[in-house]
Design an enzyme around this catalytic site. Structure first.
Site, PDB file in Angstrom:
ATOM      1  N   ASP A 102      63.569 -18.993 113.886  1.00 45.82           N
ATOM      2  CA  ASP A 102      64.268 -20.224 113.512  1.00 45.82           C
ATOM      3  C   ASP A 102      65.719 -20.089 113.991  1.00 45.82           C
ATOM      4  O   ASP A 102      66.473 -19.265 113.485  1.00 45.82           O
ATOM      5  CB  ASP A 102      64.189 -20.416 111.987  1.00 45.82           C
ATOM      6  CG  ASP A 102      64.851 -21.715 111.502  1.00 45.82           C
ATOM      7  OD1 ASP A 102      65.751 -22.243 112.199  1.00 45.82           O
ATOM      8  OD2 ASP A 102      64.482 -22.186 110.410  1.00 45.82           O
TER       9      ASP A 102
ATOM     10  N   ARG B  13      51.619 -40.819 118.701  1.00 42.34           N
ATOM     11  CA  ARG B  13      51.447 -39.640 117.827  1.00 42.34           C
ATOM     12  C   ARG B  13      51.415 -38.355 118.664  1.00 42.34           C
ATOM     13  O   ARG B  13      51.756 -37.283 118.182  1.00 42.34           O
ATOM     14  CB  ARG B  13      50.205 -39.776 116.937  1.00 42.34           C
ATOM     15  CG  ARG B  13      49.929 -38.544 116.108  1.00 42.34           C
ATOM     16  CD  ARG B  13      49.163 -38.754 114.788  1.00 42.34           C
ATOM     17  NE  ARG B  13      48.084 -39.699 114.838  1.00 42.34           N
ATOM     18  CZ  ARG B  13      46.895 -39.507 115.418  1.00 42.34           C
ATOM     19  NH1 ARG B  13      46.618 -38.350 116.000  1.00 42.34           N
ATOM     20  NH2 ARG B  13      45.975 -40.445 115.429  1.00 42.34           N
TER      21      ARG B  13
ATOM     22  N   TYR C 110      65.172 -19.997 105.131  1.00 44.64           N
ATOM     23  CA  TYR C 110      65.460 -21.318 104.583  1.00 44.64           C
ATOM     24  C   TYR C 110      64.554 -21.550 103.363  1.00 44.64           C
ATOM     25  O   TYR C 110      63.409 -21.112 103.344  1.00 44.64           O
ATOM     26  CB  TYR C 110      65.196 -22.354 105.674  1.00 44.64           C
ATOM     27  CG  TYR C 110      65.404 -23.769 105.221  1.00 44.64           C
ATOM     28  CD1 TYR C 110      66.678 -24.269 105.010  1.00 44.64           C
ATOM     29  CD2 TYR C 110      64.318 -24.606 104.987  1.00 44.64           C
ATOM     30  CE1 TYR C 110      66.867 -25.567 104.583  1.00 44.64           C
ATOM     31  CE2 TYR C 110      64.505 -25.911 104.568  1.00 44.64           C
ATOM     32  CZ  TYR C 110      65.777 -26.387 104.360  1.00 44.64           C
ATOM     33  OH  TYR C 110      65.969 -27.675 103.938  1.00 44.64           O
TER      34      TYR C 110
ATOM     35  N   LYS D 135      69.974 -30.868 112.138  1.00 42.62           N
ATOM     36  CA  LYS D 135      71.255 -30.221 111.910  1.00 42.62           C
ATOM     37  C   LYS D 135      72.140 -30.329 113.165  1.00 42.62           C
ATOM     38  O   LYS D 135      72.523 -31.415 113.541  1.00 42.62           O
ATOM     39  CB  LYS D 135      71.023 -28.770 111.487  1.00 42.62           C
ATOM     40  CG  LYS D 135      69.976 -28.608 110.375  1.00 42.62           C
ATOM     41  CD  LYS D 135      70.412 -29.197 109.054  1.00 42.62           C
ATOM     42  CE  LYS D 135      69.296 -29.209 108.015  1.00 42.62           C
ATOM     43  NZ  LYS D 135      68.669 -27.923 107.766  1.00 42.62           N
TER      44      LYS D 135
END
Ligand SMILES: *Cc1c(COP(=O)(O)O)cnc(C)c1O
Length: 397
Positions: free
Chosen positions: A188, A63, A116, A213
Site C-alpha cells: 500500500d 463495470r 490502515y 488521498k
C-alpha cells in the site's frame, strides 16, 4: 497525442500530465472527457465479440473499464513503472479485491500490525472467517517478519510509511524474503505516493493506492488503483469486474485531473512537512513527533534508502492527555478537523476518530496507537502560515 505513444521514457511529472490522455480524439479535445456511457456500441458484431473476449482493444461495459477510467489507469501504470494497472471505487475496494482474489481458504498471509484501520479489520475479522491464516508481525521487527515469511506463505502485505505512527517498513528486505518462499508481495503506497516511492522497483509484485488521498489531492473524489505484474493485475481485474466495485467516469476524471499536479503538490508537501516536523520537535508542549524525514526517527535510514521524499504526513503526541488534543485541534484555524489526508488543505485529527475508528480501543492499543495522538496531513498552504497557526494553538494549552 495518443496514449499509443510511449510515455515511459519521460520523467514522472510528464507522465502525470500526458499519460493516457487524448486517446479519444473528440474534436481535438486536449483533455480526456468524462464519458458517462454505461455501454459501448459496435456496428461490426464480429469486432464486438473480439473486444469482449479481450482479443482486440476497446470498451464494452463500464463495470469493466471506461475511456475516462482507462486514462487514469494509464497514468498510475506509468508512474509506478508497472506492466498493467486497474482501478476501483475506493481504496478499500482496491485492498479487499486484491486480498480476496489471492487469499482463499487454506492460504496464509503475513503482514504487519500497523496497517490502515480498514485493512486491519479485514485481517483481524474477515479473512479468518474465510479460513485464511493471518499472521501480523511487529511492523519494524524485520527479523521476526522474515522468520514468519520463511515458515511459508502465499502473500506478504506491506504498508509504508504506516498510518498513523509513520513507521517505515523495509520493502526490499521483506520482498526478498517473500521471493524465497514464492509469496506475492503487495504494498500500500498511499502515504508515499509514486512520486516519493516505487515499491515495484524494490521487489513488490503489486502496488496499490487509495486514490482518494494524494492522487486526487483535493478531497472531492474517491477511488482506488492497483498496478504491477500483468498476470496478477489481470486476476484482480477479473475478480473486481464481477464483484462490481468499479470506478466511475466522474471520479476518475477528478482523480486524473488531480494527478496532473501530483509532483508539484508532493514536492511542496515534502518540504513543508519537514519544516513543520522540525518546528514541532523543539516545542516544549510536544512530547513526540513521528516523521520519517527527521534523523531521530527510527526508520529514517531505511526511508532515505527507499524514498525520494518523506511525504506530507506526520503525527505528534502532546505533553498531557486527550483534553489537550481536543483543545489544540479546536484552536487551529488552517486545518479541517476531518478524516482523510493528502489534500491541498491541511487536515488533522486523532486516529481514534479517523483512520482507526473501525477498531475497538483494545485493538488500537494492541496496535500501539496512543489515544492522544494527532495526525497532521500538510496541505499546500504557505508553510510559515501553518507554523504560525500551530504556534498560536499550542499557546492555548
Ligand atoms: C484512506 C486509506 C485507505 C482506504 O482508502 P479509501 O479510499 O478511503 O477506501 C487505505 N490505505 C491507506 C494507507 C489509506 O490512507
Amino acid at each position: 497525442m495518443s496514449n499509443k505513444m510511449d510515455f515511459s521514457k519521460f520523467k514522472k511529472s510528464t507522465m502525470s500530465v500526458w499519460g493516457g490522455e487524448g486517446d479519444l480524439n473528440v474534436s481535438g479535445a486536449v483533455t480526456t472527457p468524462i464519458v458517462n456511457s454505461v455501454a459501448f456500441a459496435y456496428n461490426d458484431v464480429e469486432k464486438w465479440h473480439q473486444v469482449s473476449l479481450g482479443k482486440e482493444e476497446g470498451f464494452i461495459y463500464s463495470r469493466n473499464t471506461n475511456p475516462t477510467v482507462a486514462a487514469l489507469e494509464e497514468k498510475i501504470r506509468l508512474l509506478e513503472g508497472a506492466e498493467a494497472a486497474t482501478s476501483f471505487a475506493t481504496g478499500m475496494a482496491a485492498i479487499s479485491n486484491t486480498l480476496y482474489t489471492f487469499l482463499t481458504a487454506g492460504k496464509r498471509v503475513v503482514s504487519q500490525k500497523d496497517n490502515y484501520g480498514g485493512t486491519s479489520k479485514i485481517f483481524l475479522d474477515f479473512l479468518p472467517l474465510n479460513g485464511v491464516q493471518v499472521t501480523l508481525c511487529d511492523t519494524t521487527d524485520f527479523d521476526a517478519f522474515e522468520a514468519e515469511i520463511a515458515k511459508g506463505c502465499d502473500m506478504v502485505y506491506l504498508e509504508t510509511p504506516t498510518n498513523p505512527t509513520l513507521k517505515v517498513v523495509d520493502i526490499k528486505r521483506l520482498a526478498a524474503a517473500a521471493k524465497k518462499v514464492g509469496a506475492i508481495v503487495v504494498a500500500d503506497n498511499t502515504f508515499a505516493t509514486p512520486i516519493n516511492q516505487n515499491p515495484l522497483a524494490l521487489g513488490a509484485d503489486l502496488v496499490l493506492h487509495s486514490a482518494t488521498k494524494f492522487l486526487c489531492g483535493h478531497s472531492d473524489a474517491m477511488g482506488g488503483v492497483l498496478a504491477g505484474k500483468k498476470e496478477l493485475v489481470q486476476k484482480v481485474y477479473n475478480y473486481r469486474e464481477i464483484n462490481g466495485a468499479s470506478l466511475q467516469a466522474d471520479p476518475a476524471y477528478m482523480i486524473a485531473r488531480g494527478m496532473k499536479t501530483l509532483e508539484l503538490r508532493i514536492e511542496r508537501q515534502n518540504a513543508s512537512a519537514l519544516k513543520i516536523a522540525q518546528y514541532l520537535k523543539t516545542h516544549p508542549k510536544v512530547q513526540d513527533v513521528f516523521y520519517p524525514g527527521l534523523p531521530t526517527h527510527p526508520g529514517h535510514e531505511i526511508a532515505k534508502a527507499q524514498m525520494s521524499g518523506f511525504g506530507g504526513i506526520m503525527s505528534f503526541a502532546l505533553v498531557g492527555g486527550y483534553d489537550h488534543v481536543a483543545k489544540l485541534l479546536t484552536s487551529l484555524q488552517l486545518v479541517h478537523l476531518a478524516a482523510s489526508l493528502g489534500s491541498v488543505s491541511t487536515l488533522a485529527g486523532p486516529p481514534r476518530t479517523t483512520s482507526h475508528v473501525e477498531l475497538t480501543e483494545a485493538q488500537r492499543k494492541q496496535l500501539g496507537i496512543p489515544e492522544s495522538l494527532i495526525r497532521y496531513s500538510v496541505g499546500i498552504e504557505n508553510v510559515d502560515d501553518l507554523i504560525q497557526d500551530l504556534e498560536n494553538a499550542l499557546a492555548q494549552i
